[in-house]
Design a protein around this motif. Sequence first.
Motif, PDB file in Angstrom:
ATOM      1  N   VAL A 286       2.048 -15.744  13.314  1.00  0.00           N
ATOM      2  CA  VAL A 286       0.769 -15.095  12.998  1.00  0.00           C
ATOM      3  C   VAL A 286       0.914 -13.581  13.046  1.00  0.00           C
ATOM      4  N   ALA A 287       1.600 -13.089  14.099  1.00  0.00           N
ATOM      5  CA  ALA A 287       1.810 -11.642  14.219  1.00  0.00           C
ATOM      6  C   ALA A 287       2.621 -11.116  13.044  1.00  0.00           C
ATOM      7  N   LEU A 288       3.651 -11.861  12.630  1.00  0.00           N
ATOM      8  CA  LEU A 288       4.459 -11.430  11.498  1.00  0.00           C
ATOM      9  C   LEU A 288       3.629 -11.419  10.214  1.00  0.00           C
ATOM     10  N   GLY A 289       2.769 -12.420  10.052  1.00  0.00           N
ATOM     11  CA  GLY A 289       1.905 -12.433   8.880  1.00  0.00           C
ATOM     12  C   GLY A 289       0.950 -11.249   8.850  1.00  0.00           C
ATOM     13  N   LEU A 290       0.370 -10.923  10.014  1.00  0.00           N
ATOM     14  CA  LEU A 290      -0.519  -9.760  10.080  1.00  0.00           C
ATOM     15  C   LEU A 290       0.232  -8.467   9.778  1.00  0.00           C
ATOM     16  N   LEU A 291       1.476  -8.380  10.264  1.00  0.00           N
ATOM     17  CA  LEU A 291       2.273  -7.194   9.965  1.00  0.00           C
ATOM     18  C   LEU A 291       2.551  -7.087   8.473  1.00  0.00           C
ATOM     19  N   GLY A 292       2.773  -8.232   7.823  1.00  0.00           N
ATOM     20  CA  GLY A 292       2.969  -8.213   6.383  1.00  0.00           C
ATOM     21  C   GLY A 292       1.734  -7.729   5.642  1.00  0.00           C
ATOM     22  N   VAL A 293       0.560  -8.182   6.093  1.00  0.00           N
ATOM     23  CA  VAL A 293      -0.692  -7.738   5.469  1.00  0.00           C
ATOM     24  C   VAL A 293      -0.896  -6.245   5.678  1.00  0.00           C
ATOM     25  N   LEU A 294      -0.643  -5.770   6.903  1.00  0.00           N
ATOM     26  CA  LEU A 294      -0.789  -4.344   7.181  1.00  0.00           C
ATOM     27  C   LEU A 294       0.213  -3.513   6.386  1.00  0.00           C
ATOM     28  N   GLY A 295       1.433  -4.054   6.229  1.00  0.00           N
ATOM     29  CA  GLY A 295       2.420  -3.344   5.427  1.00  0.00           C
ATOM     30  C   GLY A 295       1.987  -3.224   3.980  1.00  0.00           C
ATOM     31  N   TRP A 296       1.389  -4.300   3.444  1.00  0.00           N
ATOM     32  CA  TRP A 296       0.864  -4.242   2.072  1.00  0.00           C
ATOM     33  C   TRP A 296      -0.262  -3.220   1.973  1.00  0.00           C
ATOM     34  N   ARG A 297      -1.127  -3.222   2.987  1.00  0.00           N
ATOM     35  CA  ARG A 297      -2.219  -2.263   3.002  1.00  0.00           C
ATOM     36  C   ARG A 297      -1.704  -0.828   3.130  1.00  0.00           C
ATOM     37  N   GLN A 298      -0.620  -0.677   3.886  1.00  0.00           N
ATOM     38  CA  GLN A 298      -0.033   0.653   4.051  1.00  0.00           C
ATOM     39  C   GLN A 298       0.485   1.183   2.722  1.00  0.00           C
ATOM     40  N   ARG A 299       1.096   0.312   1.931  1.00  0.00           N
ATOM     41  CA  ARG A 299       1.593   0.721   0.614  1.00  0.00           C
ATOM     42  C   ARG A 299       0.440   1.133  -0.295  1.00  0.00           C
ATOM     43  N   ARG A 300      -0.691   0.401  -0.192  1.00  0.00           N
ATOM     44  CA  ARG A 300      -1.823   0.659  -1.080  1.00  0.00           C
ATOM     45  C   ARG A 300      -2.624   1.892  -0.674  1.00  0.00           C
ATOM     46  N   SER A 301      -2.660   2.206   0.603  1.00  0.00           N
ATOM     47  CA  SER A 301      -3.510   3.319   1.038  1.00  0.00           C
ATOM     48  C   SER A 301      -2.713   4.460   1.651  1.00  0.00           C
ATOM     49  N   GLY A 302      -1.981   4.180   2.735  1.00  0.00           N
ATOM     50  CA  GLY A 302      -1.280   5.259   3.427  1.00  0.00           C
ATOM     51  C   GLY A 302      -0.245   5.940   2.562  1.00  0.00           C
ATOM     52  N   VAL A 303       0.665   5.156   1.960  1.00  0.00           N
ATOM     53  CA  VAL A 303       1.713   5.735   1.122  1.00  0.00           C
ATOM     54  C   VAL A 303       1.109   6.355  -0.133  1.00  0.00           C
ATOM     55  N   ALA A 304       0.131   5.671  -0.722  1.00  0.00           N
ATOM     56  CA  ALA A 304      -0.504   6.201  -1.933  1.00  0.00           C
ATOM     57  C   ALA A 304      -1.206   7.525  -1.655  1.00  0.00           C
ATOM     58  N   ALA A 305      -1.859   7.638  -0.493  1.00  0.00           N
ATOM     59  CA  ALA A 305      -2.540   8.888  -0.147  1.00  0.00           C
ATOM     60  C   ALA A 305      -1.548  10.033  -0.010  1.00  0.00           C
ATOM     61  N   LEU A 306      -0.372   9.745   0.578  1.00  0.00           N
ATOM     62  CA  LEU A 306       0.637  10.788   0.723  1.00  0.00           C
ATOM     63  C   LEU A 306       1.217  11.199  -0.631  1.00  0.00           C
ATOM     64  N   GLN A 307       1.351  10.247  -1.550  1.00  0.00           N
ATOM     65  CA  GLN A 307       1.862  10.594  -2.868  1.00  0.00           C
ATOM     66  C   GLN A 307       0.883  11.505  -3.609  1.00  0.00           C
ATOM     67  N   ALA A 308      -0.409  11.274  -3.388  1.00  0.00           N
ATOM     68  CA  ALA A 308      -1.415  12.121  -4.042  1.00  0.00           C
ATOM     69  C   ALA A 308      -1.529  13.477  -3.370  1.00  0.00           C
ATOM     70  N   ASP A 309      -1.414  13.500  -2.031  1.00  0.00           N
ATOM     71  CA  ASP A 309      -1.523  14.742  -1.276  1.00  0.00           C
ATOM     72  C   ASP A 309      -0.588  14.651  -0.068  1.00  0.00           C
ATOM     73  N   PRO A 310       0.565  15.351  -0.082  1.00  0.00           N
ATOM     74  CA  PRO A 310       1.541  15.235   1.003  1.00  0.00           C
ATOM     75  C   PRO A 310       0.999  15.601   2.385  1.00  0.00           C
ATOM     76  N   THR A 311      -0.162  16.250   2.441  1.00  0.00           N
ATOM     77  CA  THR A 311      -0.736  16.605   3.744  1.00  0.00           C
ATOM     78  C   THR A 311      -1.721  15.554   4.254  1.00  0.00           C
ATOM     79  N   ALA A 312      -2.026  14.549   3.423  1.00  0.00           N
ATOM     80  CA  ALA A 312      -3.018  13.526   3.806  1.00  0.00           C
ATOM     81  C   ALA A 312      -2.323  12.431   4.606  1.00  0.00           C
ATOM     82  N   ARG A 313      -2.095  12.689   5.901  1.00  0.00           N
ATOM     83  CA  ARG A 313      -1.363  11.739   6.748  1.00  0.00           C
ATOM     84  C   ARG A 313      -2.282  10.793   7.513  1.00  0.00           C
ATOM     85  N   GLY A 314      -3.581  11.020   7.470  1.00  0.00           N
ATOM     86  CA  GLY A 314      -4.509  10.239   8.269  1.00  0.00           C
ATOM     87  C   GLY A 314      -4.439   8.751   8.035  1.00  0.00           C
ATOM     88  N   PRO A 315      -4.551   8.266   6.765  1.00  0.00           N
ATOM     89  CA  PRO A 315      -4.492   6.818   6.531  1.00  0.00           C
ATOM     90  C   PRO A 315      -3.185   6.199   7.017  1.00  0.00           C
TER      91      PRO A 315
END
Length: 671
Positions: A286-315
């Motif tokens: 279950v923990a591994l599955g949640l980590l996979g979901v969070l990793g997918w979310r990280q790609r969609r929001s955190g990494v994407a936000a940094l690509q748009a603005d390298p200073t946007a580290r919050g997400p």
Amino acid sequence: MTSTGRSAVTSVRNSAVWPVLVGVAVLAGGVATAIGALSLADALTATGLPDPGPVTTYGLPFVRAAGEIAAVIAVGSFLLAAFLVPPQDNGVLDAAGYRALRLGSAASVVWTVCAAVLVPLTISDVSGQPLLDHLNPVDVWSATSLVDIAGAWRWTAILAAAVTLASLPVLRWGWTPVLLAGSMLTLVPLALTGHSSAGGAHDLATNSLFVHLMAGALWAGGLLALLAHALRGGEHADLAARRFSALALWCFVAMAVSGVLNALVRIQPTDLVRTPYGWLIVGKMVALGLLGVLGWRQRRSGVAALQADPTARGPLIRLAFTEAALFGVTFGIAVGLGRTPPPPERTQPSATEVAIGYDFAGPPTVARVLFDWRFDLLLGTVAIVGALVYLMAVRRLRRRGDAWPVGRTFAWLLGCAVLLFTTSSGLGRYMPAMFSMHMIAHMLLSMLVPVLLVLGAPVTLALRALPAAGRGTPPGPREWLLAALHSRVSQFLTNPIIATVLFVAGFYGLYFGGIFDAAVSNHAAHVLMNVHFLLSGYLFYWVVIGIDPTPRPIPHLVKIGMVFASLPLHAFFGVVMMGMQNVLGETFYRSLQLPWHQNLLDDQQLGGGIAWAAGEVPLVIVMLALLIQWRRSDQRTAKRLDRAADRDDDADLAAYNAMLAELARRNNPTG
């Protein structure tokens, strides 16, 4: 925001790095301790040992979980310095890489201390005696040779200390990949101990645990190092996040597949809901599955936000905090799982199954060798992945209109197929139990597979398929490959003498130096032998007939000398093996209790005959290939000289004729 304000924010974030990392370690230790306390009664009942006391009962799981978090922080920090952030143009680490390097050094110190403390804690746990009875260093050192797990922790402490000392003077990028490899090496003793190393199918369990640990260390360690980098406001956070995101996806897949395989080796599906061991596996899944979901979310929001603005580290930071906490819980569950007795095996394994992990249907036959497969999770996976990656690179070249010789593709794919067959077919299945089958595999792995792989020119293909970093662009995989190709290590290994010694000495040192007798009963030693055969053979044939460039060009005459030096040595090795009267690995082979394999000396002499007969054929083929390459090289040189002569209207020839005429005039002044 003013520069003073930015500096204050960076200072606050930098001061938060250590509390965050320590908090993850404490969380992992707390979860492991709680699980260990709950399963204590079952563990004592299963082992029949007395309670060693609260210091060992609660201290051992806490120290182990916290230490493993320190280990993965070291791995992730060296990963960040090596491949996630670029160095300066002169090869010296920049500020981000240097801070990651120092974090890795500090984490290695903690890992060293934890591993050293776990030696007496493990002896106390195994003996059922209080920790205070095992604090004498002399007694502890002598006891580690009797307790496999304690010995593993001793080796872990030694390796972690070596990595720590090696990391202290490092300032240049070139050493960071070596430190990354060293930090991952400290986790190997863990893969060779515990539930996975004993009982039936322990070959599959050990291999899957190894993959699980390596993938988990890269994923969790990289995430924690990236979080520390983002909190510090380090440069190139967008690049580091993008690169780590691609790596994390592959680590998730590897962890999921290897984790399922490892669990299926030890339990039945019904045990997942009926036993505490199964409940912990479900919790980890279950923990591994949640980590996979969070990793997918990280790609969609955190990494994407940094690509748009390298200073946007919050997400990225917010999601990374949650992932870090989940990793702490996961590591705690994993340690608790290791201290929880697994369900008893349904049937009593045979002596053969206990020794090598599986049983045999009977003596080897052509049908069994060809069709009785047992997949090798390590080298079998390497063969399949290597073939797929090669085909993807060829496809990329052809899509952009570049040609790639069909012969090279055929050679590489055939080499991968032979590697897969050697390690995963009936040949690989019988290899640990019979010397003759082991020798056939040895010849294929060191003599045939490397020749085919070298003729596939994988380095040349990679250099043509990988994109080059443009001006002002951080170096990428192509630049890393070029740096490795021209490194001092590569220059040393491709020295003709070194390559020949590594290739030939493996035969004599392994079988005549007593190594085989000590290693034949150990699964990890079998894996290391196969890897050595493959790598030493690849290195030798890369230098001799390799199409790929080498750090030091070698004349064809020297290459022929290398082959001629190897021919008699291989023949002599086979002859000596056929004449030996003492049986190598006799104690182990007898312990297998195989009724159809009793004449061990005849089998060993057959193996010597195989080495004598099979070892010469590939070398003769290599000699022919080398002569053909030499001839083609001369033809290319001649054509190049002819083209140069056409361009300058045979200026060199005219100058030569003029020189001869002048000499003739001087010698005959009256003519």
